[in-house]
Design a protein around this motif. Structure first.
Motif, PDB file in Angstrom:
ATOM      1  N   GLU A   1       0.828  -1.201   0.000  1.00  0.00           N
ATOM      2  CA  GLU A   1       0.000   0.000   0.000  1.00  0.00           C
ATOM      3  C   GLU A   1       0.865   1.255   0.000  1.00  0.00           C
ATOM      4  OE1 GLU A   1      -3.645  -0.110   2.669  1.00  0.00           O
ATOM      5  OE2 GLU A   1      -2.272  -1.472   3.700  1.00  0.00           O
ATOM      6  N   THR A   2       0.379   2.300  -0.651  1.00  0.00           N
ATOM      7  CA  THR A   2       1.039   3.597  -0.592  1.00  0.00           C
ATOM      8  C   THR A   2       0.751   4.228   0.764  1.00  0.00           C
ATOM      9  OG1 THR A   2       0.871   3.899  -2.977  1.00  0.00           O
ATOM     10  CG2 THR A   2       1.149   5.896  -1.650  1.00  0.00           C
TER      11      THR A   2
ATOM     12  N   VAL B   1      12.151  16.962   8.331  1.00  0.00           N
ATOM     13  CA  VAL B   1      12.870  17.997   7.588  1.00  0.00           C
ATOM     14  C   VAL B   1      11.942  18.808   6.681  1.00  0.00           C
ATOM     15  CG1 VAL B   1      15.146  16.893   7.756  1.00  0.00           C
ATOM     16  CG2 VAL B   1      13.702  16.360   5.786  1.00  0.00           C
ATOM     17  N   GLY B   2      10.779  19.170   7.226  1.00  0.00           N
ATOM     18  CA  GLY B   2       9.834  20.002   6.498  1.00  0.00           C
ATOM     19  C   GLY B   2       9.018  19.281   5.433  1.00  0.00           C
ATOM     20  N   GLU B   3       9.088  17.970   5.386  1.00  0.00           N
ATOM     21  CA  GLU B   3       8.360  17.205   4.368  1.00  0.00           C
ATOM     22  C   GLU B   3       7.484  16.135   5.005  1.00  0.00           C
ATOM     23  OE1 GLU B   3      10.452  15.963   0.798  1.00  0.00           O
ATOM     24  OE2 GLU B   3      12.230  17.027   1.514  1.00  0.00           O
ATOM     25  N   GLN B   4       6.434  15.773   4.283  1.00  0.00           N
ATOM     26  CA  GLN B   4       5.588  14.641   4.631  1.00  0.00           C
ATOM     27  C   GLN B   4       5.575  13.712   3.418  1.00  0.00           C
ATOM     28  OE1 GLN B   4       1.895  16.608   5.862  1.00  0.00           O
ATOM     29  NE2 GLN B   4       2.429  16.182   7.982  1.00  0.00           N
ATOM     30  N   PRO B   5       6.648  12.945   3.252  1.00  0.00           N
ATOM     31  CA  PRO B   5       6.807  12.162   2.017  1.00  0.00           C
ATOM     32  C   PRO B   5       5.774  11.051   1.860  1.00  0.00           C
ATOM     33  CG  PRO B   5       8.457  11.521   3.628  1.00  0.00           C
ATOM     34  CD  PRO B   5       7.752  12.728   4.181  1.00  0.00           C
ATOM     35  N   THR B   6       5.407  10.819   0.604  1.00  0.00           N
ATOM     36  CA  THR B   6       4.533   9.701   0.240  1.00  0.00           C
ATOM     37  C   THR B   6       5.423   8.592  -0.305  1.00  0.00           C
ATOM     38  OG1 THR B   6       2.669  11.145  -0.248  1.00  0.00           O
ATOM     39  CG2 THR B   6       2.646   8.966  -1.270  1.00  0.00           C
ATOM     40  N   LEU B   7       5.202   7.375   0.190  1.00  0.00           N
ATOM     41  CA  LEU B   7       6.014   6.226  -0.214  1.00  0.00           C
ATOM     42  C   LEU B   7       5.126   5.181  -0.887  1.00  0.00           C
ATOM     43  CD1 LEU B   7       7.825   6.138   3.177  1.00  0.00           C
ATOM     44  CD2 LEU B   7       9.011   6.446   1.028  1.00  0.00           C
TER      45      LEU B   7
ATOM     46  N   GLU C   1       4.352   8.492  12.637  1.00  0.00           N
ATOM     47  CA  GLU C   1       2.950   8.211  12.398  1.00  0.00           C
ATOM     48  C   GLU C   1       2.750   8.251  10.885  1.00  0.00           C
ATOM     49  OE1 GLU C   1      -1.362   9.588  14.029  1.00  0.00           O
ATOM     50  OE2 GLU C   1      -0.061  11.184  13.278  1.00  0.00           O
ATOM     51  N   MET C   2       2.306   7.144  10.327  1.00  0.00           N
ATOM     52  CA  MET C   2       2.095   7.011   8.889  1.00  0.00           C
ATOM     53  C   MET C   2       0.598   6.957   8.619  1.00  0.00           C
ATOM     54  SD  MET C   2       5.336   6.745   8.006  1.00  0.00           S
ATOM     55  CE  MET C   2       5.473   6.081   6.357  1.00  0.00           C
ATOM     56  N   GLU C   3       0.227   7.248   7.362  1.00  0.00           N
ATOM     57  CA  GLU C   3      -1.175   7.219   6.969  1.00  0.00           C
ATOM     58  C   GLU C   3      -1.328   6.452   5.662  1.00  0.00           C
ATOM     59  OE1 GLU C   3      -4.726  10.459   6.803  1.00  0.00           O
ATOM     60  OE2 GLU C   3      -2.881  11.018   5.759  1.00  0.00           O
ATOM     61  N   ARG C   4      -2.273   5.509   5.670  1.00  0.00           N
ATOM     62  CA  ARG C   4      -2.604   4.780   4.446  1.00  0.00           C
ATOM     63  C   ARG C   4      -3.521   5.646   3.582  1.00  0.00           C
ATOM     64  NH1 ARG C   4      -2.526   0.635   8.457  1.00  0.00           N
ATOM     65  NH2 ARG C   4      -0.986  -0.948   7.897  1.00  0.00           N
ATOM     66  N   GLN C   5      -3.694   5.287   2.335  1.00  0.00           N
ATOM     67  CA  GLN C   5      -4.570   6.045   1.444  1.00  0.00           C
ATOM     68  C   GLN C   5      -6.011   6.049   1.939  1.00  0.00           C
ATOM     69  OE1 GLN C   5      -3.459   4.179  -2.365  1.00  0.00           O
ATOM     70  NE2 GLN C   5      -2.719   6.200  -2.988  1.00  0.00           N
TER      71      GLN C   5
ATOM     72  N   ARG D   1      -4.369   5.614  10.160  1.00  0.00           N
ATOM     73  CA  ARG D   1      -3.013   5.945  10.620  1.00  0.00           C
ATOM     74  C   ARG D   1      -2.446   4.806  11.452  1.00  0.00           C
ATOM     75  NH1 ARG D   1      -2.213  12.395  11.244  1.00  0.00           N
ATOM     76  NH2 ARG D   1      -3.357  12.948   9.372  1.00  0.00           N
ATOM     77  N   PHE D   2      -1.127   4.670  11.402  1.00  0.00           N
ATOM     78  CA  PHE D   2      -0.456   3.619  12.164  1.00  0.00           C
ATOM     79  C   PHE D   2       0.947   4.096  12.525  1.00  0.00           C
ATOM     80  CE2 PHE D   2       0.449   2.900   7.725  1.00  0.00           C
ATOM     81  CZ  PHE D   2       1.753   2.449   7.666  1.00  0.00           C
TER      82      PHE D   2
END
Length: 130
Positions: free
Chosen positions: A43-44, A70-76, A102-106, A110-111
């Motif tokens: 999943e992204t 560092v000022g970003e909320q990257p999408t992986l 804390e990550m977020e799925r599409q 959140r997890f």
């Protein structure tokens, strides 16, 4: 190098002492740490927040929380990674850092992803147990 996998997200950290930014005679010791976050899942996901616990050799604890890194909320996307470098000053010649993202799925769910604990020790210096 320190590495941990949580919820299909691999976090690798490599700290390094920065003598050119440090001043031991003034009790200032500075480290850089390079982090790679790799999505091993299907999943992204997007990194939303960070939480660090930083403990120096005297057992003094500092908590750092904030949005992104560092000022970003990257999408992986699956199989992709994000790499960044940040820094940490201490008043002692050794310490330890640990934390989580804390990550977020599409889907909006959140997890938490663990950041492995890693030590900050001067090169050729006997580490202090924190």
């Amino acid at each position: 190098m320190y590495q941990k996998v949580t919820n299909h997200i691999e976090v690798t950290v490599e700290p390094s002492f920065l003598p050119e930014h440090s001043s031991p005679e003034r009790s200032r010791y500075v480290w850089a740490y390079e982090v790679e976050i790799r999505n091993l899942g299907t999943e992204t996901v997007r990194l939303r927040n960070r939480h660090w616990t930083i403990t120096n050799a005297h057992g003094e604890v500092e908590e750092v929380r904030g949005a992104g890194v560092v000022g970003e909320q990257p999408t992986l996307e699956p199989g992709s990674s994000f790499r960044y470098t940040s820094g940490c000053p201490l008043t002692t010649p050794s310490g330890i850092m640990v934390g989580n993202y804390e990550m977020e799925r599409q889907s909006g769910e959140r997890f938490i992803v663990d950041i492995p604990a890693f030590s900050l020790d001067l090169p050729d210096h006997r580490p202090t147990v924190n």
